[in-house]
Design an enzyme around this catalytic site. Structure first.
Site, PDB file in Angstrom:
ATOM      1  CG  HIS A  76     -48.714  -3.302 109.494  1.00  0.00           C
ATOM      2  ND1 HIS A  76     -48.366  -2.688 107.816  1.00  0.00           N
ATOM      3  CD2 HIS A  76     -49.679  -4.126 109.441  1.00  0.00           C
ATOM      4  CE1 HIS A  76     -49.915  -2.617 107.881  1.00  0.00           C
ATOM      5  NE2 HIS A  76     -50.275  -3.402 108.431  1.00  0.00           N
TER       6      HIS A  76
ATOM      7  CG  ASP B  13     -47.185  -4.408 105.745  1.00  0.00           C
ATOM      8  OD1 ASP B  13     -46.259  -4.217 105.989  1.00  0.00           O
ATOM      9  OD2 ASP B  13     -48.031  -4.128 105.001  1.00  0.00           O
TER      10      ASP B  13
HETATM   11  C1  GRF Z   1     -46.374   3.331 113.522  1.00  0.00           C
HETATM   12  O1  GRF Z   1     -47.796   2.870 114.108  1.00  0.00           O
HETATM   13  C2  GRF Z   1     -46.576   2.070 112.503  1.00  0.00           C
HETATM   14  O2  GRF Z   1     -47.014   0.936 112.817  1.00  0.00           O
HETATM   15  C3  GRF Z   1     -46.312   2.086 110.989  1.00  0.00           C
HETATM   16  O3  GRF Z   1     -46.223   3.491 111.228  1.00  0.00           O
HETATM   17  C4  GRF Z   1     -46.443   4.450 112.775  1.00  0.00           C
HETATM   18  C5  GRF Z   1     -45.222   5.163 112.737  1.00  0.00           C
HETATM   19  O4  GRF Z   1     -45.305   5.758 113.797  1.00  0.00           O
HETATM   20  N1  GRF Z   1     -46.063   1.142 110.407  1.00  0.00           N
HETATM   21  P1  GRF Z   1     -44.196   6.698 114.160  1.00  0.00           P
HETATM   22  O5  GRF Z   1     -43.477   7.423 113.844  1.00  0.00           O
HETATM   23  O6  GRF Z   1     -43.154   5.516 115.349  1.00  0.00           O
HETATM   24  O7  GRF Z   1     -44.851   7.436 115.826  1.00  0.00           O
END
Ligand code: GRF
Length: 223
Positions: free
Chosen positions: A116, A152
């Site tokens: 998160h 979360d």
């Molecule tokens: C990440 O920044 C994560 O914190 C959030 O969604 C984003 C996903 O990015 N839950 P990716 O798809 O891994 O590039």
């Protein structure tokens, strides 16, 4: 360390979009020296780039299409059926944008991780970058935590922490936070895959000792 032929835990990664965290896990946790076997990548939407990353890595990509399943309960049932078929040891949420029902989360208690983009318990939910800037917080970052039924709010394993700089924007914060995620998420996946980190009741144990707080990884200073 993984010896050739030794059974490695099977991991299913759930995605909704770009999959940059998935890529970091593929790069650092799979392959001959990796700690996991990536059983499948499951997306709630077709045609996301994460599925292309899975394809390029030779990993099975599965779509459980949220829109096609009709509603939240039907989607959860389809996803649960897919997980039953795959029987992963661990489930890793990597940019997965659906809230899972407690029944499914409970089945994977201690075996499901999420990343998160905030220093939880601060800023659960969406749009963390803008909220941090609006509040004038001096710190931001990312948290890898065990998933529980509370959104979360599951026990945190590791956090990447950075100082908000003058001139930072939501976009610059996102880039720095995501670079940190790509570091701490594969690290945490390795820890649970090798049994170094476990969840007992509500407490994270690392190397056999209860942790009062997550491991903190600080962003290197720019100079
Ligand atoms: C990440 O920044 C994560 O914190 C959030 O969604 C984003 C996903 O990015 N839950 P990716 O798809 O891994 O590039």
């Amino acid at each position: 360390m993984t010896t050739a032929g030794a059974a490695r835990p099977r991991v299913a990664v759930l995605v909704s979009g770009n999959g940059s965290n998935l890529q970091a896990i593929i790069d650092r946790c799979t392959g001959p020296q990796g700690s996991i076997e990536l059983a499948a990548v499951i997306s709630d939407r077709p045609e996301v780039f994460a599925l292309e990353r899975a394809r390029q890595a030779g990993v099975a990509g599965v779509t459980v299409d949220y829109r096609a399943t009709g509603d939240r309960e039907a989607f959860a049932r389809s996803l649960a059926a897919e997980l039953d078929r795959l029987r992963p040891d661990f489930v890793v949420l990597a940019g997965f944008m659906r809230i899972l029902p407690a029944t499914l989360v409970d089945r994977y208690r201690g075996r499901m991780l999420n990343v998160h983009p905030s220093l939880l318990p601060k800023y659960p939910g969406l749009d963390t970058y803008r909220r941090v800037l609006a509040a004038g917080d001096p710190w931001h970052g990312a948290t890898v935590h065990f998933v529980t039924a509370d959104l979360d709010a599951g026990p945190a394993i590791v956090q990447y922490r950075l100082r908000v700089r003058p001139g930072d924007t939501a976009q610059s914060l996102r880039e720095r936070v995501q670079a940190g995620e790509h570091q701490i998420y594969p690290q945490a996946v390795g820890w649970i895959a090798t049994g170094r980190v476990t969840l007992r009741e509500h407490t994270v144990f690392m190397d056999g000792a209860a942790r009062a707080a997550p491991v903190i990884v600080d962003e290197p200073s720019p100079d």
